[in-house]
Write an enzyme that holds these catalytic residues in place. Structure first.
Site, PDB file in Angstrom:
ATOM      1  N   GLY A   8       0.830  -1.141  -0.064  1.00  0.00           N
ATOM      2  CA  GLY A   8      -0.111   0.063   0.090  1.00  0.00           C
ATOM      3  C   GLY A   8       0.742   1.145   0.037  1.00  0.00           C
ATOM      4  N   GLY A  11       0.166   5.255  -1.204  1.00  0.00           N
ATOM      5  CA  GLY A  11      -0.995   5.977  -0.555  1.00  0.00           C
ATOM      6  C   GLY A  11      -0.440   7.068   0.239  1.00  0.00           C
ATOM      7  CD  GLN A  12      -2.923  11.600   4.041  1.00  0.00           C
ATOM      8  OE1 GLN A  12      -3.622  10.548   4.393  1.00  0.00           O
ATOM      9  NE2 GLN A  12      -2.752  12.768   4.508  1.00  0.00           N
ATOM     10  CG  ASP A  34      -0.160   0.621  -4.047  1.00  0.00           C
ATOM     11  OD1 ASP A  34      -1.401   0.428  -4.462  1.00  0.00           O
ATOM     12  OD2 ASP A  34      -0.205   1.543  -2.989  1.00  0.00           O
ATOM     13  CB  ILE A  53      -2.628  -7.200   0.247  1.00  0.00           C
ATOM     14  CG1 ILE A  53      -2.736  -7.984   1.525  1.00  0.00           C
ATOM     15  CG2 ILE A  53      -4.195  -6.453   0.531  1.00  0.00           C
ATOM     16  CD1 ILE A  53      -1.228  -8.407   1.696  1.00  0.00           C
ATOM     17  CE1 TYR A 142      -9.826   2.543   7.970  1.00  0.00           C
ATOM     18  CE2 TYR A 142     -10.537   4.298   9.514  1.00  0.00           C
ATOM     19  CZ  TYR A 142      -9.649   3.633   8.693  1.00  0.00           C
ATOM     20  OH  TYR A 142      -8.212   4.131   8.810  1.00  0.00           O
ATOM     21  CE  LYS A 146      -7.333   0.497   9.629  1.00  0.00           C
ATOM     22  NZ  LYS A 146      -6.211   0.137   9.144  1.00  0.00           N
TER      23      LYS A 146
HETATM   24  P1  NAD Z   1      -4.507   5.457   0.993  1.00  0.00           P
HETATM   25  O1  NAD Z   1      -5.792   5.113   0.900  1.00  0.00           O
HETATM   26  O2  NAD Z   1      -3.829   6.775   0.895  1.00  0.00           O
HETATM   27  O3  NAD Z   1      -3.399   4.248   0.510  1.00  0.00           O
HETATM   28  C1  NAD Z   1      -3.728   2.814   0.654  1.00  0.00           C
HETATM   29  C2  NAD Z   1      -2.971   2.411  -0.415  1.00  0.00           C
HETATM   30  O4  NAD Z   1      -3.247   0.966  -0.515  1.00  0.00           O
HETATM   31  C3  NAD Z   1      -3.118   2.872  -1.912  1.00  0.00           C
HETATM   32  O5  NAD Z   1      -2.113   3.255  -2.508  1.00  0.00           O
HETATM   33  C4  NAD Z   1      -4.094   1.804  -2.769  1.00  0.00           C
HETATM   34  O6  NAD Z   1      -3.806   1.525  -3.821  1.00  0.00           O
HETATM   35  C5  NAD Z   1      -3.355   0.622  -1.750  1.00  0.00           C
HETATM   36  N1  NAD Z   1      -4.218  -0.719  -1.954  1.00  0.00           N
HETATM   37  C6  NAD Z   1      -5.473  -0.865  -2.049  1.00  0.00           C
HETATM   38  N2  NAD Z   1      -5.954  -2.041  -2.110  1.00  0.00           N
HETATM   39  C7  NAD Z   1      -4.856  -2.950  -2.403  1.00  0.00           C
HETATM   40  C8  NAD Z   1      -4.441  -4.083  -2.272  1.00  0.00           C
HETATM   41  N3  NAD Z   1      -5.415  -5.182  -2.500  1.00  0.00           N
HETATM   42  N4  NAD Z   1      -3.280  -4.624  -2.751  1.00  0.00           N
HETATM   43  C9  NAD Z   1      -2.272  -3.778  -2.502  1.00  0.00           C
HETATM   44  N5  NAD Z   1      -2.134  -2.363  -2.128  1.00  0.00           N
HETATM   45  C10 NAD Z   1      -3.521  -1.896  -2.063  1.00  0.00           C
HETATM   46  O7  NAD Z   1      -4.400   5.077   2.700  1.00  0.00           O
HETATM   47  P2  NAD Z   1      -3.321   5.675   3.901  1.00  0.00           P
HETATM   48  O8  NAD Z   1      -3.929   7.123   4.345  1.00  0.00           O
HETATM   49  O9  NAD Z   1      -1.974   5.798   3.219  1.00  0.00           O
HETATM   50  O10 NAD Z   1      -3.706   4.914   5.157  1.00  0.00           O
HETATM   51  C11 NAD Z   1      -2.478   3.537   5.354  1.00  0.00           C
HETATM   52  C12 NAD Z   1      -3.142   2.867   6.415  1.00  0.00           C
HETATM   53  O11 NAD Z   1      -3.293   3.686   7.423  1.00  0.00           O
HETATM   54  C13 NAD Z   1      -4.588   2.276   6.290  1.00  0.00           C
HETATM   55  O12 NAD Z   1      -4.403   0.921   6.967  1.00  0.00           O
HETATM   56  C14 NAD Z   1      -5.485   3.298   7.033  1.00  0.00           C
HETATM   57  O13 NAD Z   1      -6.715   2.708   7.647  1.00  0.00           O
HETATM   58  C15 NAD Z   1      -4.545   3.560   8.052  1.00  0.00           C
HETATM   59  N6  NAD Z   1      -4.507   4.960   8.639  1.00  0.00           N
HETATM   60  C16 NAD Z   1      -4.651   6.289   7.779  1.00  0.00           C
HETATM   61  C17 NAD Z   1      -4.879   7.485   8.571  1.00  0.00           C
HETATM   62  C18 NAD Z   1      -4.758   8.472   7.605  1.00  0.00           C
HETATM   63  O14 NAD Z   1      -5.371   9.750   8.236  1.00  0.00           O
HETATM   64  N7  NAD Z   1      -4.303   8.522   6.547  1.00  0.00           N
HETATM   65  C19 NAD Z   1      -5.683   7.483   9.817  1.00  0.00           C
HETATM   66  C20 NAD Z   1      -5.558   6.303  10.369  1.00  0.00           C
HETATM   67  C21 NAD Z   1      -5.153   5.072   9.901  1.00  0.00           C
HETATM   68  C1  AKB Z   2     -10.163   8.212   7.976  1.00  0.00           C
HETATM   69  O1  AKB Z   2     -10.741   9.563   8.259  1.00  0.00           O
HETATM   70  O2  AKB Z   2     -10.774   7.384   7.564  1.00  0.00           O
HETATM   71  C2  AKB Z   2      -8.747   8.289   8.536  1.00  0.00           C
HETATM   72  C3  AKB Z   2      -8.672   7.612   9.827  1.00  0.00           C
HETATM   73  C4  AKB Z   2      -8.677   8.492  10.765  1.00  0.00           C
HETATM   74  O3  AKB Z   2      -8.603   6.470  10.068  1.00  0.00           O
HETATM   75  N1  AKB Z   2      -8.138   9.511   8.236  1.00  0.00           N
END
Ligand code: NAD
Ligand code: AKB
Length: 318
Positions: A8, A11-12, A34, A53, A142, A146
């Site tokens: 992944g 992503g962000q 990814d 994945i 979601y 988690k």
């Molecule tokens: P994102 O959506 O920006 O990135 C997720 C990445 O996973 C994407 O690039 C997507 O292409 C890839 N992906 C999706 N399905 C896939 C698959 N089947 N196989 C491989 N890759 C796949 O998410 P993020 O913000 O980078 O978050 C990453 C993790 O952190 C997540 O588990 C999210 O729940 C957790 N998280 C994020 C935040 C936030 O604010 N960004 C907050 C809390 C938790």
């Molecule tokens: C969302 O808003 O879904 C995420 C998180 C807090 O898990 N940024």
């Protein structure tokens, strides 16, 4: 040299995590993975592999044959996107975790990072200064995924000695890539509209306070937790982590200090209901005492940095 895989990675969080891990462990030792066929330019300095994945056997073959020792599993559907596709969100958010936990149980991986979220909390959780241990009745798919993931991480650690580490991230704010479908995304989108000189329409109400964090703090926390001695990591579900909490009105007011003409209106949509079930601030004293966590960015620093760094060309690439 250990070999690290980030699933992944486009992503962000992944984009910044890959770059930080490569700077520390060497480009060739950190594999970005990814769904995307081609490697994004930002990640082209090291190995990239197209990986789903959910294709369990292919993931296992890759990890075993490449002798990967650490995995950061980031692939997931976030809160807003997950509500639109609950069945698939459950499948994606859970199946991948089992694939990776099982590889560690079988001895192929020595350490795993898997992120949780403030979404594990729900409407019955104390809203202010939400403690590490408290009532958890999440009402989104979601959040349910988690919370279940946290319990499985703790179970695999307890029963099989798996070294899995986790953080309940708040909403993360960054400029390197756009957020992927969460309830906290407004706090990133707002910077693009402010810099474009547009009025910003916020999908939450003015006074909805949520826990947030600047990405640099989140990446540092992740690396500090992963580098902490095993004995210091006493929580094997997931750690509460706090950066700064604010409302849409407060972040807009901080932006107006730099762009006085900036205007925000609020038009709450379905994400408001999700936000209302989440904490407004987090007590992270356990992370502080177990492995020395301390945030650096407050709202003022976060806004100043984002306004300097946000790159409007990202909007046309998305
Ligand atoms: P994102 O959506 O920006 O990135 C997720 C990445 O996973 C994407 O690039 C997507 O292409 C890839 N992906 C999706 N399905 C896939 C698959 N089947 N196989 C491989 N890759 C796949 O998410 P993020 O913000 O980078 O978050 C990453 C993790 O952190 C997540 O588990 C999210 O729940 C957790 N998280 C994020 C935040 C936030 O604010 N960004 C907050 C809390 C938790
Ligand atoms: C969302 O808003 O879904 C995420 C998180 C807090 O898990 N940024």
């Amino acid at each position: 040299m250990k070999k690290i895989l980030i699933i992944g990675s486009c992503g962000q969080i992944g984009t910044e995590l890959v770059l930080n891990l490569r700077a520390k462990h060497g480009d060739d030792n950190v594999y970005a993975a990814d769904l995307h066929q081609t490697c994004p330019e930002k990640l082209s300095g090291g190995p990239y592999v197209q990986m789903d994945i959910l294709k369990k056997e292919a993931v296992r073959d890759f990890i075993i044959s490449e002798k990967i020792s650490e995995v950061y599993l980031l692939a997931a559907l976030l809160s807003a996107t997950a509500e639109n596709n609950p069945g698939f969100a459950w499948q994606l958010n859970m199946e991948g975790l089992f694939t990776i936990l099982d590889l560690a149980k079988e001895g192929y991986l020595s350490k795993i990072f898997w992120p949780s979220s403030i979404a594990v909390f729900g409407p019955t959780t104390p809203k202010h200064n939400t403690p590490q241990l408290t009532v958890m009745e999440p009402s989104t798919v979601y959040g349910i995924s988690k919370q279940a993931g946290e319990r499985w991480c703790a179970y695999y650690h307890e029963k099989y000695g798996v070294d899995v580490r986790s953080i309940r991230y708040p909403g993360l704010i960054s400029y390197t890539s756009l957020p992927g479908g969460g309830t906290t995304d407004y706090a990133v989108d707002i910077f693009y509209q402010a810099k474009l000189g547009n009025e910003f329409s916020c999908f939450l109400t003015e006074n909805t306070a949520l826990p947030m964090m600047y990405m640099e703090d989140a990446i540092r926390a992740t690396l500090e937790l992963m580098n902490a001695p095993k004995d210091c990591v006493k929580v094997r579900s997931s750690y509460n982590l706090s950066g700064c909490s604010f409302t849409p009105t407060e972040i807009a007011a901080e932006i107006q200090k730099h762009i006085p003409d900036f205007k925000m209106t609020c038009a709450p949509d379905f994400r408001q209901k999700i936000a209302e079930t989440w904490p407004s601030s987090i007590d992270d004293s356990v992370a502080r005492s177990d492995w020395g966590w301390k945030e650096k960015y407050n709202l003022e620093m976060l806004v100043k940095t984002m306004l300097e760094k946000v790159d409007l060309t990202l909007l046309s690439k998305s």
